[in-house]
Motif scaffolding. Structure first.
Motif, short mmCIF file in Angstrom:
data_model
loop_
_atom_site.label_atom_id
_atom_site.label_comp_id
_atom_site.label_asym_id
_atom_site.label_seq_id
_atom_site.Cartn_x
_atom_site.Cartn_y
_atom_site.Cartn_z
N ASP A 249 9.93 -3.06 5.18
CA ASP A 249 11.12 -3.02 6.02
C ASP A 249 11.62 -1.58 6.12
O ASP A 249 10.91 -0.65 5.71
N ASP A 250 12.84 -1.37 6.66
CA ASP A 250 13.27 0.00 6.86
C ASP A 250 13.79 0.66 5.58
O ASP A 250 14.21 1.82 5.60
N GLU A 251 13.70 -0.05 4.43
CA GLU A 251 13.94 0.57 3.13
C GLU A 251 12.62 0.82 2.40
O GLU A 251 12.60 1.23 1.25
N GLY A 269 4.86 1.55 7.68
CA GLY A 269 6.26 1.66 8.08
C GLY A 269 6.43 1.90 9.57
O GLY A 269 5.55 2.45 10.23
N ARG A 270 7.56 1.49 10.08
CA ARG A 270 7.91 1.72 11.48
C ARG A 270 9.38 2.12 11.57
O ARG A 270 10.20 1.70 10.74
N THR A 271 9.70 2.91 12.58
CA THR A 271 11.09 3.23 12.85
C THR A 271 11.72 2.05 13.58
O THR A 271 11.04 1.11 14.00
N ARG A 272 13.03 2.11 13.78
CA ARG A 272 13.71 1.02 14.48
C ARG A 272 13.32 0.95 15.95
O ARG A 272 13.53 -0.07 16.60
N SER A 287 9.54 9.59 3.49
CA SER A 287 9.54 8.16 3.17
C SER A 287 9.86 7.94 1.70
O SER A 287 10.59 7.01 1.34
N HIS A 290 13.63 8.62 1.20
CA HIS A 290 14.44 7.54 1.75
C HIS A 290 14.31 6.27 0.90
O HIS A 290 15.31 5.59 0.61
N PRO A 306 20.78 3.88 6.93
CA PRO A 306 19.73 3.49 7.88
C PRO A 306 18.59 4.49 7.89
O PRO A 306 18.78 5.68 7.58
N LEU A 307 17.43 4.01 8.25
CA LEU A 307 16.24 4.85 8.32
C LEU A 307 16.27 5.70 9.59
O LEU A 307 16.43 5.19 10.69
N ARG A 308 16.11 7.00 9.41
CA ARG A 308 16.02 7.92 10.56
C ARG A 308 14.81 8.84 10.34
O ARG A 308 14.82 9.65 9.42
#
Length: 368
Positions: A249-251, A269-272, A287, A290, A306-308
């Motif tokens: 997930d984004d974490e 991983g993927r960005t939003r 990564s 984060h 949030p992931l940026r």
């Protein structure tokens, strides 16, 4: 009770993750790696070409961090018991949270793979270097960044060696027109023979056989078509993608086992916005930062940020005196702007040296 964080793999992402976990959380942190040295993977084409790399003992890089180093290979992850099993002993190491950072190796899914060499690992690069002592013609298969750098380095360091690059698509297909033009000029200067649109179906001791029946002669074949993650996570029952990377997930938590965090090449991983994060140390550093920040936030009862993610460029070495820096848009597609020649080589060298600075001081800012 003190939490136990176990990090498997001490590559670019794993070493940073372990040191940050020890700094940002109250957990006891153990780092497990099969070698007692840090491997500068982005320089392995230089090692294969006969250049000496820095000796970087993990004990030195970890000094003062509070991280426990275990030099051994993890053979099994048991998510139910939350343990990892080691190859060298019967010892099982318990974890409350696991950071999966096993990296990747060459994807040798081709008939005749036993005849191939690679620059994907330290041992691979040394094996290729030893082979080059008697080699006359080398065919590098793969027109991506790994194949480009390997072909250029081998040609520059060994002028008597005939180097051929064989690629199914176009050389540097993901680069801009200006970038591809510079690659062609560099290959022409180095004497690298280029074969595009060549689909390799089989590797033989005397070269490669193409789908159209043509034969490209070589006494040494370097396979550089892509990478695959070890099957450790897949065998443990974690959700993985077709390349064996843990789906996160984004974490950067496993979507099937949230107590497991995956970083670097081992994470899908993927960005939003849906952008897939590529295998690169440019992905691994941010990564890891984060992911560990998210672990620290969760342990402290805070909601993670949030992931940026944003990529800035792709840096390619073309020997020691030439290079190409391809600047990219936020979606990692190429811009028209490039930096080439000696300045690009110096830029790339600064980036590579900077990776060790980040390993020593993992709170340094990084970007993609």
């Amino acid at each position: 009770m003190t939490q136990r964080i176990v990090v498997v793999g001490a590559g670019y992402a794993g070493l940073v993750a372990a040191k940050l976990a020890a700094r940002w959380t109250p957990a006891r942190v153990t780092l497990i790696n099969p070698r007692d040295r840090f491997v500068e993977r982005v320089r392995l084409h230089q090692l294969a070409a006969g250049q000496r790399l820095r000796d970087l003992p993990l004990a030195d890089l970890l000094r003062g961090s509070g991280v426990e180093l275990v030099v051994d290979r993890v053979t099994e992850i048991d998510p139910g018991a939350r343990t990892v099993r080691l190859a060298g002993t019967s010892r099982e190491v318990h974890y409350d949270r696991l950071v999966h950072a096993v990296g990747s190796a060459a994807d040798r899914t081709v008939r005749g793979a036993e005849h191939t060499f690679s620059v994907a690992t330290h041992d691979d690069a040394l094996r290729l270097h030893q082979r080059l002592a008697t080699a006359e013609v080398v065919a590098v298969v793969g027109g991506g960044l790994t194949g480009i750098e390997a072909a250029a380095e081998l040609a520059e360091s060994n002028p008597a060696l005939k180097v051929r690059l064989v690629t199914k698509g176009e050389l540097g297909a993901g680069l801009s027109e200006r970038g591809r033009e510079h690659l062609r000029r560099a290959f022409a200067r180095l004497g690298v023979e280029l074969r595009e649109g060549a689909d390799v179906r089989e590797v033989r001791p005397d070269g490669v056989l193409l789908a159209d029946g043509a034969h490209v002669a070589a006494d040494t074949v370097v396979w550089a078509t892509g990478f695959r993650v070890p099957d450790l996570a897949q065998r443990a029952g974690l959700a993985v993608d077709e390349d064996g990377r843990v789906v996160v997930d984004d974490e950067f938590r496993s979507v099937s086992h949230p107590e497991v965090t995956a970083v670097g090449d081992a994470a899908a991983g993927r960005t939003r916005t849906g952008l897939e994060l590529r295998m690169a140390c440019a992905t691994g550093f941010p990564s890891a930062q984060h992911a560990v920040r998210a672990i620290a936030d969760r342990l402290a009862g805070r909601e993670p940020r949030p992931l940026r993610f944003r990529y800035l460029n792709q840096c390619i070495s073309l020997g020691r005196a030439d290079g190409l820096v391809q600047f990219v848009h936020t979606d990692d597609s190429p811009r028209g702007a490039v930096l080439t020649g000696r300045l690009a080589a110096l830029y790339k060298e600064a980036i590579v040296r900077g990776t060790i600075a980040v390993e020593r001081h993992p709170t340094l800012p990084t970007s993609l």
